[in-house]
Enzyme design. Structure first.
Site, PDB file in Angstrom:
ATOM      1  N   HIS A  81       8.186 -17.158  20.268  1.00  0.00           N
ATOM      2  CA  HIS A  81       6.926 -17.923  20.102  1.00  0.00           C
ATOM      3  C   HIS A  81       6.653 -18.343  18.798  1.00  0.00           C
ATOM      4  O   HIS A  81       6.642 -17.627  18.148  1.00  0.00           O
ATOM      5  CB  HIS A  81       5.908 -17.058  20.932  1.00  0.00           C
ATOM      6  CG  HIS A  81       4.432 -17.797  20.812  1.00  0.00           C
ATOM      7  ND1 HIS A  81       3.866 -18.570  21.741  1.00  0.00           N
ATOM      8  CD2 HIS A  81       3.329 -17.903  19.799  1.00  0.00           C
ATOM      9  CE1 HIS A  81       2.706 -18.891  21.534  1.00  0.00           C
ATOM     10  NE2 HIS A  81       2.503 -18.680  20.338  1.00  0.00           N
ATOM     11  N   ASP A 160      -6.114 -16.114  31.295  1.00  0.00           N
ATOM     12  CA  ASP A 160      -6.121 -16.602  29.908  1.00  0.00           C
ATOM     13  C   ASP A 160      -6.630 -18.099  29.952  1.00  0.00           C
ATOM     14  O   ASP A 160      -7.418 -18.615  29.117  1.00  0.00           O
ATOM     15  CB  ASP A 160      -4.517 -16.599  29.390  1.00  0.00           C
ATOM     16  CG  ASP A 160      -4.636 -17.330  28.043  1.00  0.00           C
ATOM     17  OD1 ASP A 160      -5.174 -16.635  27.129  1.00  0.00           O
ATOM     18  OD2 ASP A 160      -3.982 -18.389  27.730  1.00  0.00           O
ATOM     19  N   ARG A 167     -13.331 -19.967  25.319  1.00  0.00           N
ATOM     20  CA  ARG A 167     -13.212 -19.728  23.917  1.00  0.00           C
ATOM     21  C   ARG A 167     -13.303 -21.001  22.994  1.00  0.00           C
ATOM     22  O   ARG A 167     -13.993 -21.435  21.944  1.00  0.00           O
ATOM     23  CB  ARG A 167     -11.767 -19.041  23.454  1.00  0.00           C
ATOM     24  CG  ARG A 167     -12.026 -17.394  23.655  1.00  0.00           C
ATOM     25  CD  ARG A 167     -10.468 -17.216  23.520  1.00  0.00           C
ATOM     26  NE  ARG A 167      -9.919 -17.261  22.376  1.00  0.00           N
ATOM     27  CZ  ARG A 167      -8.645 -17.318  22.072  1.00  0.00           C
ATOM     28  NH1 ARG A 167      -7.559 -17.114  23.055  1.00  0.00           N
ATOM     29  NH2 ARG A 167      -8.208 -17.383  20.891  1.00  0.00           N
ATOM     30  N   SER A 182      -3.925 -13.593  24.116  1.00  0.00           N
ATOM     31  CA  SER A 182      -3.623 -14.814  25.133  1.00  0.00           C
ATOM     32  C   SER A 182      -2.313 -14.987  24.857  1.00  0.00           C
ATOM     33  O   SER A 182      -1.568 -15.527  25.807  1.00  0.00           O
ATOM     34  CB  SER A 182      -4.693 -15.989  24.231  1.00  0.00           C
ATOM     35  OG  SER A 182      -4.127 -17.224  24.598  1.00  0.00           O
ATOM     36  N   LYS A 186       0.711 -14.459  28.219  1.00  0.00           N
ATOM     37  CA  LYS A 186       1.634 -15.521  28.896  1.00  0.00           C
ATOM     38  C   LYS A 186       3.201 -15.071  28.529  1.00  0.00           C
ATOM     39  O   LYS A 186       4.200 -15.190  29.309  1.00  0.00           O
ATOM     40  CB  LYS A 186       1.389 -16.820  28.366  1.00  0.00           C
ATOM     41  CG  LYS A 186      -0.094 -17.340  28.826  1.00  0.00           C
ATOM     42  CD  LYS A 186      -0.441 -18.703  28.124  1.00  0.00           C
ATOM     43  CE  LYS A 186      -0.746 -18.181  26.703  1.00  0.00           C
ATOM     44  NZ  LYS A 186      -1.870 -19.398  26.315  1.00  0.00           N
TER      45      LYS A 186
HETATM   46  N1  URA Z   1      -1.782 -19.982  21.405  1.00  0.00           N
HETATM   47  C1  URA Z   1      -2.488 -19.340  22.557  1.00  0.00           C
HETATM   48  O1  URA Z   1      -1.702 -19.414  23.653  1.00  0.00           O
HETATM   49  N2  URA Z   1      -3.608 -18.717  22.496  1.00  0.00           N
HETATM   50  C2  URA Z   1      -4.485 -18.643  21.555  1.00  0.00           C
HETATM   51  O2  URA Z   1      -5.366 -18.072  21.603  1.00  0.00           O
HETATM   52  C3  URA Z   1      -3.794 -19.358  20.300  1.00  0.00           C
HETATM   53  C4  URA Z   1      -2.568 -19.935  20.199  1.00  0.00           C
END
Ligand code: URA
Length: 429
Positions: A81, A160, A167, A182, A186
């Site tokens: 990521h 999320d 947010r 978050s 995922k």
């Molecule tokens: N990427 C995400 O998936 N969530 C966040 O809060 C920030 C970056």
């Protein structure tokens, strides 16, 4: 759990009990909590933070709010990521390279966000490439091809989706516990056993300082450890763009160069380093050096390219068709001679957005051909009148609008700048 008492608990800086936090996330996901209570809680978390144990419970609950993919393959599964940057096309050569050296790579990627580009937008500039596959197909291709790259589905970590949307409109995005949960909910739902994080810092990144990037990386690794995954992180400099291209089809072209054993040295270095860390952490090689050497061979002898071609074919992409090309590709000339000391990533990202490469509103469709190519890099020497970059767009007005901004973003000096360190730190559990 009484919602207002739960909110008060975080408002007063206390830690939540596991059962309450899980019940709260379930109520976020099923919609039974109103936006105003979820928003108040998000602000309390933003202001008072969470313990590492709370972050892991929040992540686990968010991950289990939807479908969780699991693999039972011969090869170890690994993914990476990136927190996002300008010209960051690493995922595109990385996934097939990792597959070529023995990993299975189930990769769920995102779209461009703000000035940072997104892997899905880049892949979609390949004619026919389909990033909207069902999870069953994602699993099948990860097994049969060795890598598969798709977009977020509705069924993955739905809690999320609601929390992120709230947010975004309540000033609570830049909270380390919320960002960690978050990202991790995922990534963990996607099923890879080993995760590498490329946490970027600098003007073109979400995290502006190395110190903030380090804290985020520590939390990502710790949360992964608590939830049974092997995680490591690279802290990488995003004050300057990666490579010589910014923009969707332009970055695919550069990725194809990397997969041919060529391309800019910084993109090649980061691709190889990430592949080596993933393969080593997954236990495929006895040393990091052995993993790096094997990755170099696979990039240079065409194995990684073969995996990329297989992945494209399996996902409907036709590499025989030309990539989108902008009607205009105009040079920007240097006014004086000198060494390129700095290329400001944030300014270049903004300019690429103005040229049409990204989204100003969420509903916008990026122009796949727009962006910046042939961009000089720190350390290059330029003569007066030579090309600093080429600006690609569907009309000349857009190009005229960014010329001065880009000129200002590229600093020339009479003497060479000190060598730049791209990968600044490596962290593991
Ligand atoms: N990427 C995400 O998936 N969530 C966040 O809060 C920030 C970056």
């Amino acid at each position: 759990m009484i919602p207002q008492w739960f909110i008060e608990e975080k408002r007063d800086g206390k830690a939540h009990a596991e059962a309450d936090l899980r019940e709260w996330v379930a109520a976020v996901a099923d919609g039974s909590l109103p936006d105003y209570q979820v928003s108040a809680w998000l602000m309390a978390v933003y202001l008072n933070g969470m313990t590492s144990a709370e972050i892991a419970i929040l992540t686990d609950a968010m991950m289990h709010s939807g479908e969780c993919v699991s693999f039972n393959l011969q090869r170890p599964t690994a993914d990476k990521h990136s927190t996002g940057g300008i010209g960051d096309k690493i995922s595109i050569p990385l996934a097939p390279l990792c597959a070529a050296i023995g990993l299975a790579v189930p990769m769920i990627s995102g779209r461009g966000l703000g000035i940072t580009g997104g892997t899905l937008d880049k892949l979609e500039s390949i004619p026919g490439f389909n990033v909207r596959l069902p999870i069953s197909e994602f699993k099948r291709l990860t097994d049969q091809v060795g890598c598969c790259m798709i977009g977020q589905t509705d069924t993955l970590a739905p809690a999320d989706r609601r929390l992120y949307a709230l947010r975004d409109v309540t000033g609570t995005v830049p909270s380390i516990p919320l960002i960690t949960a978050s990202i991790m909910s995922k990534k963990l739902a996607e099923g890879a056993q080993t995760l590498l994080f490329d946490v970027k810092f600098g003007s073109g990144a979400f995290m502006k300082t190395l110190a903030d990037a380090r804290i985020l990386a520590q939390h990502l690794i710790e949360t992964g450890r608590r939830l049974g995954r092997t995680c490591c992180a690279l802290l990488t400099d995003m004050n300057q763009p990666l490579g010589k291209t910014i923009g969707n089809a332009l970055e695919i072209r550069e990725s194809l160069e990397i997969l041919s054993g060529k391309g800019p040295a910084d993109v090649r270095l980061l691709t190889l380093t990430e592949a080596a860390h993933m393969a080593y952490a997954a236990g495929l090689f006895p040393t990091l050096e052995a993993a790096y050497a094997r990755a170099e061979v696979a990039l240079d002898n065409g194995e990684a390219m073969t995996y990329f071609q297989k992945m494209c074919e399996a996902q409907g992409g036709n590499l025989a068709l030309p990539l989108p090309k902008a009607p205009y590709s105009e040079p920007l000339y240097a006014e004086t001679a000198g060494y390129v000391a700095h290329v400001n990533a944030e300014q270049l990202g903004r300019a690429a957005l103005t040229l049409g490469a990204g989204r100003v509103a969420v509903t916008d469709t990026p122009d796949p051909a727009a962006g910046i190519e042939a961009l000089v890099q720190a350390g290059d020497y330029v003569e007066a009148g030579s090309v600093l970059c080429r600006l690609c767009a569907d009309n000349l007005e857009k190009i005229a609008n960014v010329r001065e901004q880009i000129r200002q973003a590229i600093t020339l000096t009479p003497t060479p700048p000190p060598p730049r360190s791209l990968i600044v730190e490596v962290m593991s559990a």
